[in-house]
Design a protein around this motif. Structure first.
Motif, PDB file in Angstrom:
ATOM      1  N   LEU A  91       0.685  -1.401   0.010  1.00  0.00           N
ATOM      2  CA  LEU A  91      -0.173   0.146   0.235  1.00  0.00           C
ATOM      3  C   LEU A  91       0.460   1.249  -0.436  1.00  0.00           C
ATOM      4  O   LEU A  91       0.823   2.564  -1.379  1.00  0.00           O
ATOM      5  CB  LEU A  91      -1.187  -0.081   1.093  1.00  0.00           C
ATOM      6  CG  LEU A  91      -1.404   1.105   1.900  1.00  0.00           C
ATOM      7  CD1 LEU A  91      -3.043   1.456   0.092  1.00  0.00           C
ATOM      8  CD2 LEU A  91      -2.831   1.435   2.821  1.00  0.00           C
ATOM      9  N   GLU A  92       1.634   1.345   0.894  1.00  0.00           N
ATOM     10  CA  GLU A  92       3.019   2.464   1.002  1.00  0.00           C
ATOM     11  C   GLU A  92       3.340   2.377  -0.431  1.00  0.00           C
ATOM     12  O   GLU A  92       3.457   3.880  -1.031  1.00  0.00           O
ATOM     13  CB  GLU A  92       3.756   2.741   1.638  1.00  0.00           C
ATOM     14  CG  GLU A  92       3.204   2.626   3.375  1.00  0.00           C
ATOM     15  CD  GLU A  92       2.348   3.756   3.111  1.00  0.00           C
ATOM     16  OE1 GLU A  92       3.214   4.646   3.224  1.00  0.00           O
ATOM     17  OE2 GLU A  92       1.366   3.326   3.711  1.00  0.00           O
ATOM     18  N   HIS A  93       3.546   1.635  -0.976  1.00  0.00           N
ATOM     19  CA  HIS A  93       4.333   1.803  -2.257  1.00  0.00           C
ATOM     20  C   HIS A  93       3.802   1.904  -3.480  1.00  0.00           C
ATOM     21  O   HIS A  93       4.009   2.957  -4.461  1.00  0.00           O
ATOM     22  CB  HIS A  93       4.899   0.354  -2.996  1.00  0.00           C
ATOM     23  CG  HIS A  93       5.409   0.229  -3.610  1.00  0.00           C
ATOM     24  ND1 HIS A  93       6.891   0.697  -4.413  1.00  0.00           N
ATOM     25  CD2 HIS A  93       4.992  -0.176  -6.082  1.00  0.00           C
ATOM     26  CE1 HIS A  93       7.355   0.585  -5.387  1.00  0.00           C
ATOM     27  NE2 HIS A  93       6.730   0.140  -5.931  1.00  0.00           N
ATOM     28  N   GLU A  94       2.477   1.619  -3.332  1.00  0.00           N
ATOM     29  CA  GLU A  94       1.494   2.001  -4.182  1.00  0.00           C
ATOM     30  C   GLU A  94       1.046   4.262  -3.860  1.00  0.00           C
ATOM     31  O   GLU A  94       0.491   4.496  -5.497  1.00  0.00           O
ATOM     32  CB  GLU A  94      -0.089   1.666  -4.581  1.00  0.00           C
ATOM     33  CG  GLU A  94      -0.076  -0.009  -4.967  1.00  0.00           C
ATOM     34  CD  GLU A  94       0.857   0.032  -6.490  1.00  0.00           C
ATOM     35  OE1 GLU A  94       0.148   0.827  -7.424  1.00  0.00           O
ATOM     36  OE2 GLU A  94       1.472  -1.347  -6.803  1.00  0.00           O
ATOM     37  N   LYS A  95       1.207   4.235  -3.099  1.00  0.00           N
ATOM     38  CA  LYS A  95       0.770   5.370  -2.631  1.00  0.00           C
ATOM     39  C   LYS A  95       2.231   6.686  -2.887  1.00  0.00           C
ATOM     40  O   LYS A  95       2.026   7.517  -4.089  1.00  0.00           O
ATOM     41  CB  LYS A  95       0.612   6.088  -1.137  1.00  0.00           C
ATOM     42  CG  LYS A  95      -0.976   5.214  -0.590  1.00  0.00           C
ATOM     43  CD  LYS A  95      -0.334   5.674   1.002  1.00  0.00           C
ATOM     44  CE  LYS A  95      -1.778   5.037   1.149  1.00  0.00           C
ATOM     45  NZ  LYS A  95      -1.719   5.508   2.830  1.00  0.00           N
ATOM     46  N   TYR A  96       3.308   6.044  -3.591  1.00  0.00           N
ATOM     47  CA  TYR A  96       4.972   6.667  -3.426  1.00  0.00           C
ATOM     48  C   TYR A  96       4.752   6.409  -5.437  1.00  0.00           C
ATOM     49  O   TYR A  96       4.809   7.538  -6.451  1.00  0.00           O
ATOM     50  CB  TYR A  96       5.835   5.821  -3.631  1.00  0.00           C
ATOM     51  CG  TYR A  96       7.101   5.884  -3.914  1.00  0.00           C
ATOM     52  CD1 TYR A  96       7.920   7.390  -3.750  1.00  0.00           C
ATOM     53  CD2 TYR A  96       7.066   4.796  -4.897  1.00  0.00           C
ATOM     54  CE1 TYR A  96       8.855   7.389  -4.639  1.00  0.00           C
ATOM     55  CE2 TYR A  96       8.220   5.212  -5.980  1.00  0.00           C
ATOM     56  CZ  TYR A  96       9.016   6.372  -5.286  1.00  0.00           C
ATOM     57  OH  TYR A  96      10.367   6.330  -6.246  1.00  0.00           O
ATOM     58  N   ALA A 132      -7.188   1.304  -3.638  1.00  0.00           N
ATOM     59  CA  ALA A 132      -7.990   1.283  -3.263  1.00  0.00           C
ATOM     60  C   ALA A 132      -8.106  -0.584  -2.314  1.00  0.00           C
ATOM     61  O   ALA A 132      -8.935  -1.094  -1.888  1.00  0.00           O
ATOM     62  CB  ALA A 132     -10.086   1.322  -3.447  1.00  0.00           C
ATOM     63  N   ASN A 133      -7.871  -1.267  -3.703  1.00  0.00           N
ATOM     64  CA  ASN A 133      -7.429  -2.383  -3.683  1.00  0.00           C
ATOM     65  C   ASN A 133      -6.376  -3.188  -2.153  1.00  0.00           C
ATOM     66  O   ASN A 133      -7.305  -4.051  -2.007  1.00  0.00           O
ATOM     67  CB  ASN A 133      -7.519  -3.580  -5.242  1.00  0.00           C
ATOM     68  CG  ASN A 133      -8.382  -3.639  -6.382  1.00  0.00           C
ATOM     69  OD1 ASN A 133      -9.466  -3.489  -6.055  1.00  0.00           O
ATOM     70  ND2 ASN A 133      -7.359  -3.744  -7.227  1.00  0.00           N
TER      71      ASN A 133
END
Ligand code: OFO
Length: 172
Positions: A91-96, A132-133
């Motif tokens: 999740l952190e990576h996707e935010k990045y 979201a996923n």
């Protein structure tokens, strides 16, 4: 023709997408070690999808007559404290990654390159869906906690993730 700034930024993003694919591939191995087949399957589908994200930009740069400059892909971590910690890291990576895409879309506008901005809008929508996923999975895993039956159910659910559609058709 792509501006030099955009060409450099798109090449950097290709590398980021390949790193994403590599990161999720590392998570596949971690989940397999934990005998979580469903989690491993979900990560495998995600790794494949990130590979397609890299290729979409790769093909776009070529289509615009730009130069591809592939860079070294950094080694991803191999261990996480728990399956939940791995999904939290995802999740952190996707935010990045969302931050990277936003910067690229901004740069495309600054350079008045509407075609690149258009391509980036596809990634903007994709990132909303991806965040979201993963957020949903993280929340469910937090709810389940250490419950064996809960983790078993989650793992079964994650095994149903379909394969991403290859580029050329409507992409996943
Ligand atoms: Fe999930 O990162 Fe690609 O864009």
């Amino acid at each position: 023709m792509l501006s030099p700034k955009l060409q450099e930024a798109l090449n950097k993003q290709i590398n980021e997408e390949y790193y994403s694919s590599y990161l999720y591939r590392s998570m596949v191995a971690y989940m397999e070690e934990k005998n979580l087949d469903g989690c491993a399957h979900w990560m495998r589908m995600q790794a494949d999808e990130e590979h397609l994200h890299a290729l979409k930009i790769f093909d776009y740069v070529l289509e615009r007559g730009g130069k591809i400059e592939l860079q070294t892909v950094a080694a991803p971590p191999r261990e996480w404290d728990s399956p939940l910690a791995a999904f939290e890291a995802a999740l952190e990576h996707e935010k990045y990654m969302t931050g990277n895409i936003t910067k690229l879309a901004d740069l495309a506008l600054e350079e008045r390159d509407h075609a690149t901005n258009n391509v980036m809008q596809w990634y903007v929508s994709e990132q909303v869906e991806e965040e979201a996923n993963v957020d949903d999975i993280v929340n469910k895993l937090r709810m389940v906690g250490d419950s064996g039956p809960g983790i078993f159910m989650m793992d079964r659910e994650l095994k149903t993730r379909p394969a991403p559609t290859p580029i050329g058709g409507e992409q996943a």
